[in-house]
Design a protein around this motif. Sequence first.
Motif, short mmCIF file in Angstrom:
data_model
loop_
_atom_site.label_atom_id
_atom_site.label_comp_id
_atom_site.label_asym_id
_atom_site.label_seq_id
_atom_site.Cartn_x
_atom_site.Cartn_y
_atom_site.Cartn_z
N LYS A 271 -2.74 -1.80 -8.07
CA LYS A 271 -4.02 -2.36 -7.65
C LYS A 271 -4.90 -2.72 -8.84
O LYS A 271 -5.66 -3.69 -8.79
CB LYS A 271 -4.76 -1.37 -6.74
CG LYS A 271 -4.03 -1.07 -5.43
CD LYS A 271 -3.73 -2.34 -4.66
CE LYS A 271 -3.02 -2.05 -3.34
NZ LYS A 271 -2.63 -3.30 -2.64
N SER A 272 -4.79 -1.95 -9.93
CA SER A 272 -5.61 -2.23 -11.10
C SER A 272 -4.91 -3.18 -12.08
O SER A 272 -5.40 -3.40 -13.19
CB SER A 272 -5.97 -0.92 -11.82
OG SER A 272 -4.79 -0.25 -12.26
N LEU B 229 0.69 3.17 -6.98
CA LEU B 229 -0.16 2.24 -6.23
C LEU B 229 -1.43 1.91 -7.01
O LEU B 229 -1.87 0.75 -7.05
CB LEU B 229 -0.51 2.84 -4.88
CG LEU B 229 -1.43 2.00 -3.98
CD1 LEU B 229 -0.75 0.68 -3.63
CD2 LEU B 229 -1.78 2.77 -2.72
N GLU B 230 -2.01 2.92 -7.66
CA GLU B 230 -3.24 2.70 -8.42
C GLU B 230 -2.99 1.73 -9.57
O GLU B 230 -3.82 0.86 -9.86
CB GLU B 230 -3.76 4.05 -8.93
CG GLU B 230 -5.20 4.01 -9.44
CD GLU B 230 -5.29 3.53 -10.89
OE1 GLU B 230 -6.29 2.88 -11.24
OE2 GLU B 230 -4.34 3.78 -11.66
N ARG B 231 -1.84 1.86 -10.24
CA ARG B 231 -1.49 0.94 -11.32
C ARG B 231 -1.25 -0.48 -10.80
O ARG B 231 -1.57 -1.46 -11.46
CB ARG B 231 -0.26 1.46 -12.06
CG ARG B 231 -0.58 2.58 -13.07
CD ARG B 231 0.67 3.05 -13.78
NE ARG B 231 1.42 3.99 -12.97
CZ ARG B 231 2.73 3.96 -12.80
NH1 ARG B 231 3.44 3.00 -13.35
NH2 ARG B 231 3.33 4.86 -12.06
N ASN C 217 1.03 7.48 -5.22
CA ASN C 217 -0.38 7.10 -5.33
C ASN C 217 -0.70 6.61 -6.73
O ASN C 217 -1.49 5.68 -6.92
CB ASN C 217 -1.28 8.29 -4.97
CG ASN C 217 -1.50 8.40 -3.47
OD1 ASN C 217 -1.81 7.41 -2.81
ND2 ASN C 217 -1.33 9.59 -2.92
N ASN C 218 -0.10 7.26 -7.74
CA ASN C 218 -0.29 6.82 -9.12
C ASN C 218 0.28 5.43 -9.34
O ASN C 218 -0.33 4.58 -9.98
CB ASN C 218 0.37 7.83 -10.06
CG ASN C 218 0.21 7.44 -11.52
OD1 ASN C 218 1.01 6.70 -12.06
ND2 ASN C 218 -0.84 7.95 -12.15
N GLU D 266 1.89 12.22 -4.98
CA GLU D 266 1.08 11.94 -6.16
C GLU D 266 1.68 10.81 -6.99
O GLU D 266 0.96 9.93 -7.49
CB GLU D 266 0.94 13.20 -7.01
CG GLU D 266 0.06 12.99 -8.24
CD GLU D 266 -0.12 14.27 -9.04
OE1 GLU D 266 -0.53 14.17 -10.22
OE2 GLU D 266 0.16 15.36 -8.49
N ASP E 292 0.85 -1.19 0.00
CA ASP E 292 0.00 0.00 0.00
C ASP E 292 0.88 1.24 0.00
O ASP E 292 2.11 1.16 -0.14
CB ASP E 292 -0.95 -0.02 1.21
CG ASP E 292 -0.20 -0.12 2.54
OD1 ASP E 292 1.04 0.08 2.55
OD2 ASP E 292 -0.84 -0.40 3.56
N TYR E 293 0.26 2.40 0.17
CA TYR E 293 1.01 3.66 0.09
C TYR E 293 2.08 3.73 1.17
O TYR E 293 3.22 4.17 0.92
CB TYR E 293 0.06 4.86 0.23
CG TYR E 293 0.79 6.18 0.23
CD1 TYR E 293 1.12 6.81 -0.97
CD2 TYR E 293 1.18 6.79 1.42
CE1 TYR E 293 1.82 8.01 -0.98
CE2 TYR E 293 1.89 7.98 1.42
CZ TYR E 293 2.20 8.59 0.21
OH TYR E 293 2.90 9.77 0.21
N TYR F 271 0.32 -2.13 -13.76
CA TYR F 271 1.75 -1.88 -13.56
C TYR F 271 2.57 -2.76 -14.50
O TYR F 271 2.34 -3.97 -14.60
CB TYR F 271 2.12 -2.18 -12.10
CG TYR F 271 3.60 -2.32 -11.84
CD1 TYR F 271 4.43 -1.21 -11.79
CD2 TYR F 271 4.17 -3.59 -11.67
CE1 TYR F 271 5.79 -1.34 -11.56
CE2 TYR F 271 5.53 -3.73 -11.43
CZ TYR F 271 6.33 -2.61 -11.37
OH TYR F 271 7.68 -2.75 -11.15
#
Length: 440
Positions: free
Chosen positions: A81-82, A77-79, A74-75, A71, A38-39, A85
């Motif tokens: 989780k989805s 991390l979003e890649r 977080n970007n 930022e 996570d972050y 990456y």
Amino acid sequence: MPDKAGTELHKQTSLWGIARTANYKADHRFRNLYGEIDYVLLKMAWDRLDKRSAISDDDITLKEYAQDLSENLNNLLERLKSKRYKTKLIKRRYIPKENGKRRPLGIPSLEDKIVQKAASMLLEAIYEQDFKDCSYGYRPKRGAKDAVSDLTFNLQYGRFGYVVEADIKGFFDNIDHDKLLEMLSQRINDKAFLNLIRKWLKSGILEPENYVIHPETGTPQGGIISPVLANIYLHIVLDKWFEEEIKPRLKGKAIIYRYADDFVCAFQFKEDVDRFFKVLPKRMGKYGLELEGTKTSVIRFSRFHPSRKRTFHFLGFEFCWFPDREGIPRVQPRTSPKKQRSALQRIRLWLKKSRHLPKKKFFATLSRKLIGHYNYYYIRGNSRSVYAFYKQVINYTFKWLNRRSQRKSYNWKQFDRVLRWVKLPMPRLTVNKRWHQVVL
């Protein structure tokens, strides 16, 4: 900020909880390790990165990434989780070795380094509970000096008469990906996390000639996660096998010390060492590895045969039995003559190239180089080699500073005053406060 400190404390507690579970449940398989990234863990990974190491990115620098760190993480991390990456190409660079060959290094991208660091922290929390005491490389609160000191102590006071010195040929280039992932699956029941590791193992490597290769085996030296993966591989292949399958079948005592892919074993009886030396290549071959023939051998190493001719090498040190001032045989580790010559050659070339630097910068850099040498090589029993290194460096420094111009700058009396003024560090023994890993 208090809330930030709290989240970091929570993540440290999570890693501690993973380690605690791994310690108390040797057969536990961890799920949802991917969800642990996570972050907070990414931020911890960023903080622990060596900011001086190279990155393969051409479009961003560490300073630029840090300007909007929150930022960017977080970007990232979003890649993750989805599942968007993607790993970038690893840039390969070659550094010269002492034998004239070149050592390949892989340089990952910045974000790959961050995620690899986070994943390696999770793996270390698990596998530090499994690793044997004989393993010293790339582990917290352990290092090469600890391995050398512990080995010296046990050879001196243990009942050992034979030593096997060994080196694995091209170890990092020959790790079997499928076997490594199978080993990891014994402790990790998380396909997403294992697929993440698979991505790094299969990442394309950009050679200096601008062509890309896709490796079938190996893990790049220079990758953040490579050391822990290498330790996991050799933990199964060598350490665990030696402790749980080899030692119970021996007639006498035996020990093993390993640092990365370099290892030595000591045995009490010749029959035991002969049997081990016969099965060792078969064990390596089973996992796609091969011993380096020129660096693997059996040596008679006993207090009853003390001689400087009976030597073996480990981590840059040469070990031999030699009588002390009272005539008592002692195990003496000294700087390997080959390493001593190589270190002196490097510093001589630096002195020649840098003699025109301002004195303050010149001596500050020279001091750091000397301290680095002392910190690694100055252990008990090796003072003679370290002082010989220091004296030769002084001679080289006197020679090249006197060639800054056509006129001679110093005589020895003047140069001695300069050395006292700049406080060039002399050899100093740093005491190792660890207890020796005793196997008598």
